[in-house]
Design an enzyme around this catalytic site. Structure first.
Site, PDB file in Angstrom:
ATOM      1  N   GLU A 143       0.798  -1.087  -0.075  1.00  0.00           N
ATOM      2  CA  GLU A 143      -0.054   0.028  -0.078  1.00  0.00           C
ATOM      3  C   GLU A 143       0.799   1.184  -0.037  1.00  0.00           C
ATOM      4  O   GLU A 143       1.780   1.619   0.880  1.00  0.00           O
ATOM      5  CB  GLU A 143      -0.849  -0.115   1.160  1.00  0.00           C
ATOM      6  CG  GLU A 143      -1.976   1.406   1.480  1.00  0.00           C
ATOM      7  CD  GLU A 143      -2.506   1.640   0.168  1.00  0.00           C
ATOM      8  OE1 GLU A 143      -3.558   0.695  -0.172  1.00  0.00           O
ATOM      9  OE2 GLU A 143      -2.711   2.608  -0.134  1.00  0.00           O
ATOM     10  N   THR A 155      -6.385   1.416  -5.396  1.00  0.00           N
ATOM     11  CA  THR A 155      -5.789   0.328  -5.063  1.00  0.00           C
ATOM     12  C   THR A 155      -6.727  -0.718  -6.064  1.00  0.00           C
ATOM     13  O   THR A 155      -5.909  -1.712  -6.985  1.00  0.00           O
ATOM     14  CB  THR A 155      -6.098  -0.399  -3.789  1.00  0.00           C
ATOM     15  OG1 THR A 155      -5.508   0.561  -2.954  1.00  0.00           O
ATOM     16  CG2 THR A 155      -5.326  -1.592  -3.328  1.00  0.00           C
ATOM     17  N   ASP A 206       1.336  -0.110  -5.087  1.00  0.00           N
ATOM     18  CA  ASP A 206      -0.091   0.034  -5.600  1.00  0.00           C
ATOM     19  C   ASP A 206      -0.284   1.462  -6.430  1.00  0.00           C
ATOM     20  O   ASP A 206      -0.720   1.565  -7.262  1.00  0.00           O
ATOM     21  CB  ASP A 206      -1.172  -0.403  -4.845  1.00  0.00           C
ATOM     22  CG  ASP A 206      -1.489   0.542  -3.608  1.00  0.00           C
ATOM     23  OD1 ASP A 206      -0.685   1.569  -3.138  1.00  0.00           O
ATOM     24  OD2 ASP A 206      -2.635   0.274  -3.076  1.00  0.00           O
ATOM     25  N   HIS A 207       0.048   2.640  -5.835  1.00  0.00           N
ATOM     26  CA  HIS A 207      -0.088   3.786  -6.065  1.00  0.00           C
ATOM     27  C   HIS A 207       0.688   5.019  -5.120  1.00  0.00           C
ATOM     28  O   HIS A 207       1.236   4.507  -4.132  1.00  0.00           O
ATOM     29  CB  HIS A 207      -1.399   4.096  -6.275  1.00  0.00           C
ATOM     30  CG  HIS A 207      -2.112   4.013  -5.157  1.00  0.00           C
ATOM     31  ND1 HIS A 207      -2.032   4.586  -4.014  1.00  0.00           N
ATOM     32  CD2 HIS A 207      -2.914   2.989  -4.622  1.00  0.00           C
ATOM     33  CE1 HIS A 207      -2.765   4.429  -3.029  1.00  0.00           C
ATOM     34  NE2 HIS A 207      -3.379   3.059  -3.561  1.00  0.00           N
TER      35      HIS A 207
HETATM   36  C1  GP9 Z   1      -8.776  -0.707   0.748  1.00  0.00           C
HETATM   37  C2  GP9 Z   1      -7.273  -0.702   0.633  1.00  0.00           C
HETATM   38  C3  GP9 Z   1      -7.140   0.717   0.317  1.00  0.00           C
HETATM   39  O1  GP9 Z   1      -9.244  -1.937   0.717  1.00  0.00           O
HETATM   40  O2  GP9 Z   1      -7.092  -1.412  -0.566  1.00  0.00           O
HETATM   41  O3  GP9 Z   1      -7.625   1.387  -0.888  1.00  0.00           O
HETATM   42  P1  GP9 Z   1      -6.906   2.605  -1.437  1.00  0.00           P
HETATM   43  O4  GP9 Z   1      -7.769   3.748  -0.747  1.00  0.00           O
HETATM   44  O5  GP9 Z   1      -5.528   2.574  -1.392  1.00  0.00           O
HETATM   45  O6  GP9 Z   1      -7.454   2.659  -2.990  1.00  0.00           O
HETATM   46 MN    MN Z   2      -4.076   1.769  -1.892  1.00  0.00          MN
END
Ligand code: GP9
Ligand code: MN
Length: 627
Positions: free
Chosen positions: A251, A293, A468-469
């Site tokens: 994350e 995500t 992820d970002h």
């Molecule tokens: C939520 C987690 C975070 O389940 O994957 O999502 P995001 O806010 O980073 O898109």
């Molecule tokens: Mn995320």
């Protein structure tokens, strides 16, 4: 008594129904209310919607008023009751697509009796009272003056606007992103949620309805000439054969932290070391849009681009995809799993994962924890991996397993006692904290790799980790410049900050190191398929195998920015990649145009649900289009 009698019935009805609605949201559904502000929005939306609907009665003739008030109360009761029963079974809300899913409705049918509780009787109290009031003429039903009507309209519009403004403050871009159905219900209420769902589904379906397979020919030509045929995979073909593929979405992890220090300490000691033993792609970009995500998951599994104005996980979960889990199931018999300790419905994952071919989703319900085990958004990453290992041990190998971490999520808050590195010191609290949660996740990843080794899973797996970002948005540019020791963050720097770590770890593999291949999330699917030894020659993808000697020479961002081998296009300007200096815009023309074309093709596929017309085995439009 006479004064009470003068109160219009529609006002009484609005109040009764609003109270009932609030009580249901608060005590019958299990919605997580985390702050006083959220509590207030819940109350406001119950009243705003109820007032909006019942206040319409002010325009009606007395006779129609009765009918209208009663019908509205009945419809609202049915909506609430239906959702409540659905929620008790699926911890989710009814949507138009789910209404048409026979298995869901069927599931519900068999257990209706167990979904109705005795206390539900209270949910019809408002209706009973309204009926009684109508019968006894307790409140006024009359032809209202035009001045009164105007006042009533003003009140109900104000209530709705206040509700929407509060919702926007609580969850910016709630309607564009969708997030979680629970968020929508909490912020704008069930009726608005259903209206929103109806509009979204209708617009999605109408675009789909008018599409036919003809567009696929052109896309197929483009992909085969510009993506597939230039590939030239090197020796990693089949390196993962018969092995588990363990993918970890880290994350909000950005590459600028790799090999960096804070207060003289490495921020990510584990990842820095792990990458030395792995293939580390230092020029790897995230390509996500509004769906964050979920967009990254979408790109990874399909090698298609995310959508420009919505999260495809939300709006296009009913499409047909030629996704990674489906292909490896068909070709190799691999089962696919996702581990993520958040609500199953967040980003509509519980629905989309089925579409993409995941066999099981271990969501928050699969983990046991107390409040003290939570950091930020939920269960902390260390405990998450701890418990995930126990689930993994029971799975038949080989498999594809995706893990999504959560601790290093905006706003990156964590208890000081869990922090193992000091905060940064700048004007941005967000950036200051970012280092601490990043370090925490780094430790969790180390722990997980050790656990995989202890359990004997490590040797039989290849492990991929990816950010992820971005975690730090451009809003924090000043603080970021301060950390990086720069005067300012230019649009060119902003592009470079979209790099996320991408690590492919193959146990026992020697020939590892850092690669500067220009690459992005779009390349994940072809890379994994090649490592698994799957020749996927007819696939429609927009990325290349990361280990291919020849690859497409640009990475397109969803917002129109493009990174090329020599030039970067951002904010309407062209920059030289090496120096970051502004150059003639014409230098960027080719990559900009090609990126735009790809994004359009990808959108066309998703909006038109075009894969339903395509035969991936033959690599042509399917002869029988039975839809
Ligand atoms: C939520 C987690 C975070 O389940 O994957 O999502 P995001 O806010 O980073 O898109
Ligand atoms: Mn995320």
């Amino acid at each position: 008594m006479n004064r009470i009698k003068r109160i219009p019935l529609f006002i009484i009805a609005a109040i009764l129904v609003a109270i009932k609605t609030y009580v249901v949201y608060r005590f019958y559904f299990d919605l997580s209310i985390e702050s006083l502000f959220q509590e207030i929005i819940l109350l406001v939306n119950a009243f705003a919607i109820s007032m909006f609907l019942f206040f319409i009665a002010v325009w009606l003739k007395p006779k129609s008023q009765k009918r209208y008030i009663l019908t509205t109360a009945i419809v609202l009761s049915i909506i609430i009751m239906a959702n409540l029963m659905y929620y008790r079974n699926f911890t989710d809300f009814v949507t138009v697509p789910t209404l048409f899913q026979v298995n869901n409705a069927g599931d519900l049918g068999t257990s209706v009796a167990s979904l109705v509780y005795f206390s539900d009787i209270l949910l019809f109290l408002d209706l009973a009272l309204i009926m009684t009031f109508i019968k006894l003429n307790t409140f006024s039903i009359e032809q209202f003056s035009s001045q009164f009507r105007k006042r009533i309209v003003a009140i109900s519009m104000t209530a709705v606007i206040v509700n929407l403004v509060l919702a926007e403050i609580e969850r910016p871009m709630l309607f564009q992103r969708g997030f979680d159905r629970e968020y929508l219900v909490k912020n704008v209420g069930l009726p608005v949620f259903h209206a929103y769902d109806l509009v979204m589904t209708t617009s999605t379906q109408s675009k789909r309805l008018f599409a036919d397979g003809s567009g696929m020919d052109e896309i197929d030509d483009y992909v085969s000439q510009n993506v597939r045929e230039i590939e030239n995979p090197i020796d990693l073909t089949g390196v993962a054969e018969d092995k588990n593929v363990i993918y970890i979405a880290v994350e909000s992890m950005q590459s600028f932290l790799i090999d960096e220090t804070l207060h003289g300490e490495e921020v990510l000691p584990f990842l820095n070391e792990f990458k030395e033993d792995s293939y580390y792609f230092e020029n790897f970009y995230h390509q996500t849009g509004l769906g964050k995500t979920s967009d990254h998951e979408f790109v990874l599994d399909n090698s298609l681009y995310p959508l420009p104005n919505s999260a495809a996980f939300f709006t296009h979960a009913q499409n047909e995809y030629n996704s990674l889990p489906k292909i490896i199931q068909e070709e190799l018999g691999y089962d696919s799993y996702t581990f993520h300790a958040n609500n199953g419905s967040f980003w509509n994952r519980n629905v989309m994962y089925e579409t993409l071919g995941y066999n099981e989703f271990f969501d928050v319900e699969s983990y046991e924890f107390e409040e003290s085990d939570e950091i930020g958004w939920g269960l902390n990453d260390k405990k998450f991996f701890d418990q995930s290992i126990d689930i993994m041990k029971e799975l038949d190998e080989p498999y594809y397993a995706k893990f999504i971490t959560l601790t290093h999520h905006f706003p990156f808050e964590m208890p000081e006692e869990d922090a193992t590195i000091d905060q940064f010191d700048s004007s941005s609290v967000t950036l200051n904290q970012y280092f601490q949660t990043a370090r925490y996740t780094d430790e969790a990843l180390e722990q997980f790799i050790n656990q995989l080794k202890e359990e004997g899973i490590y040797e039989d797996s290849i492990i991929v980790m990816m950010g992820d970002h971005y975690g730090i948005s451009s809003y924090h540019n000043e603080a970021m410049a301060n950390y990086l020791g720069e005067d300012e963050i230019t649009p060119y720097d902003e592009v470079k900050l979209q790099r996320v770590p991408m690590i492919i770890h193959i146990p026992g593999h020697e020939d590892t190191g850092t690669l500067s291949t220009l690459s992005g999330q779009i390349d994940y699917k072809p890379t994994v398929l090649n490592m698994l030894g799957i020749e996927n020659e007819n696939d429609i993808v927009f990325g290349n195998d990361l280990f291919s000697q020849e690859r497409k020479d640009f990475i397109a961002f969803r917002d129109g920015r493009v990174v090329g081998e020599d030039y970067i296009y951002a904010s309407g300007n062209c920059y030289e990649d090496e120096t970051g200096e502004l150059v003639e815009e014409a230098n960027c023309d080719r990559i900009r145009e090609q990126a735009e074309q790809e994004l359009n093709y990808s959108d066309e596929i998703i909006y038109g649900d075009l894969f339903r017309f395509y035969d991936f085995e033959q690599g042509e439009i399917a002869e029988e289009n039975n839809e």
